[in-house]
Design an enzyme around this catalytic site. Structure first.
Site, PDB file in Angstrom:
ATOM      1  N   SER A 183      14.493 -34.696 -11.774  1.00 17.09           N
ATOM      2  CA  SER A 183      15.236 -35.245 -12.901  1.00 17.09           C
ATOM      3  C   SER A 183      14.923 -36.698 -13.213  1.00 17.09           C
ATOM      4  CB  SER A 183      16.743 -35.104 -12.644  1.00 17.09           C
ATOM      5  OG  SER A 183      17.123 -35.775 -11.459  1.00 17.09           O
ATOM      6  N   HIS A 211      16.353 -28.584 -15.334  1.00 16.97           N
ATOM      7  CA  HIS A 211      15.602 -29.199 -16.429  1.00 16.97           C
ATOM      8  C   HIS A 211      14.439 -28.336 -16.915  1.00 16.97           C
ATOM      9  CE1 HIS A 211      17.752 -33.035 -15.944  1.00 16.97           C
ATOM     10  NE2 HIS A 211      17.723 -32.761 -14.654  1.00 16.97           N
ATOM     11  N   LYS A 242      22.134 -28.192 -20.482  1.00 18.96           N
ATOM     12  CA  LYS A 242      21.018 -29.048 -20.883  1.00 18.96           C
ATOM     13  C   LYS A 242      20.284 -28.394 -22.046  1.00 18.96           C
ATOM     14  CE  LYS A 242      20.651 -31.597 -16.557  1.00 18.96           C
ATOM     15  NZ  LYS A 242      21.957 -31.193 -15.968  1.00 18.96           N
TER      16      LYS A 242
END
Length: 400
Positions: A183, A211, A242
């Site tokens: 990240s 992610h 996300k």
């Protein structure tokens, strides 16, 4: 005494430019937020990688879900909070991972943090050793520390060290634990090599794809699709707040492992289920991700990533005290060194109407404070160019 102690600790944070501060936005998530004081900014802060957090179809799905299901689940999943909306979302996510995990089943959590703590504590018993990359997300670190398992950490990406640790391990059970996309640096773990090590040493591979889900893979199914992996030994965690643009997370794994989580994972058992309206909205979001629009958004995002990196590489060549780690993902960190320097550069960008976070220890190692640019498919090429121009001006003003 307690207040005095905490105030002293806060002053210590101030002395090292480490105190974090909240900012209030007055607009929906997007590239052009307005702060509560009326300031308009161009943001490169968000994890909304595909620009779905305010997508009209997802917003409509949430409204439809609220009309059908209300605004709360009313209980934990195991009491009465598990709805058809939750079950449908779990089924869709299981189908996404079925080509990669035989018999895949999915289990929803309220956040990725809770999912990772659940995995580490439910699977990390006294017969287990956890092998963790040192740059894993804090949720994996905290979960490993709470688990009853032995913990061994290996330097970031150093699979030679990991292999030696696996060879020397004598516990019956072994779990290799890693982020897929890290990240703070934006780099990808070598998942094919990690899976080969897991298979060679009778271990399991726990993968945090917070992610990667929605961003990686031809259909946005994440890191497993990106690398074309297939194994019963894969334990997958994907975040839904996300790229999916809403909230929550899911673990996808062999049915026996999922059943054990249902029976033993405290963050699952003792938490009110996510509102079913969110699950309803997420089903629409995932449909967009794997459809034509999702593919188009990923292509646009990849073009923005390439454009930003080219500009950052030019700036790094002009300012050798900066560093740009390798990353092909929407996370693009520019290492500037000290905390004050990172804060000064972030402030100079904000003075030009741009919002870029300065990331400092303990989130990153001491001496690697950075600006962390995150791109979204909702950005335009012109906005990336504006960022690069403003950054060039700010660097000229910053003392060497």
């Amino acid at each position: 005494m307690l207040i005095e102690h905490i105030n002293r600790r806060l002053r210590e944070l101030d002395a090292t430019a480490s105190r974090r501060r909240l900012r209030e936005t007055a607009t929906p998530c997007g590239p052009n937020p307005r702060l509560s004081d009326g300031t308009d900014l161009l943001s490169f802060c968000s994890n909304d990688y595909l620009g779905l957090a305010n997508h009209p179809q997802v917003v409509q799905a949430l409204a439809d879900g609220a009309r059908r299901w209300g605004v709360g689940s009313g209980a934990s999943h195991l009491v009465s909070g598990h709805s058809l909306a939750h079950a449908a979302l779990e089924a869709r996510l299981a189908s996404w991972m079925a080509p990669h995990i035989p018999g895949a089943q999915a289990l929803l959590f309220c956040s990725g943090y809770m999912a990772n703590v659940a995995l580490m504590t439910a699977l990390g018993d006294a017969q287990t050793t956890l092998f963790a990359d040192k740059l894993n997300h804090a949720s994996l670190v905290d979960g490993a520390l709470l688990a009853k398992a032995a913990l061994q950490r290996y330097p970031h990406g150093r699979l030679d060290t990991l292999e030696r640790q696996l060879q020397a391990c004598s516990t019956p059970l072994k779990l290799i634990v890693t982020d897929a996309v890290f990240s703070m640096d934006g780099d990808l773990a070598d998942l094919p090599a990690l899976l080969r090590l897991a298979e060679a040493h009778d271990a399991w591979l726990v993968l945090d794809d917070a992610h990667g889900l929605g961003v990686l893979g031809a259909r946005g199914h994440g890191a497993l699709e990106h690398f074309g992996l297939h194994s019963e030994r894969l334990i997958y965690m994907g975040t839904l707040g996300k790229a999916a643009g809403v909230a929550g997370a899911a673990v996808v794994a062999h049915p026996t492992l999922v059943e054990w989580l249902v029976q033993s994972a405290r963050p699952y058992i003792y938490t009110t289920a996510m509102p079913p309206a969110l699950a309803h909205a997420l089903d629409q979001s995932l449909a967009l991700i794997e459809g034509e629009e999702g593919q188009a958004r990923r292509r646009h995002l990849q073009g923005l990533i390439a454009r930003l990196r080219q500009g950052l590489e030019r700036l790094v060549a002009m300012h050798p005290n900066l560093a740009l780690p390798p990353s092909d993902t929407p996370i693009q960190p520019l290492l500037v060194g000290s905390n004050p320097r990172a804060l000064a550069l972030g402030a100079a960008l904000q003075a030009r109407g741009l919002w870029v976070p300065a990331i400092r220890p303990p989130t990153v190692p001491v001496g690697t404070a950075r600006l962390r640019f995150t791109l979204s498919a909702a950005h335009t090429e012109a906005e990336v160019d504006r960022l690069l121009a403003a950054l060039g001006e700010a660097l000229q003003e910053l003392p060497a």
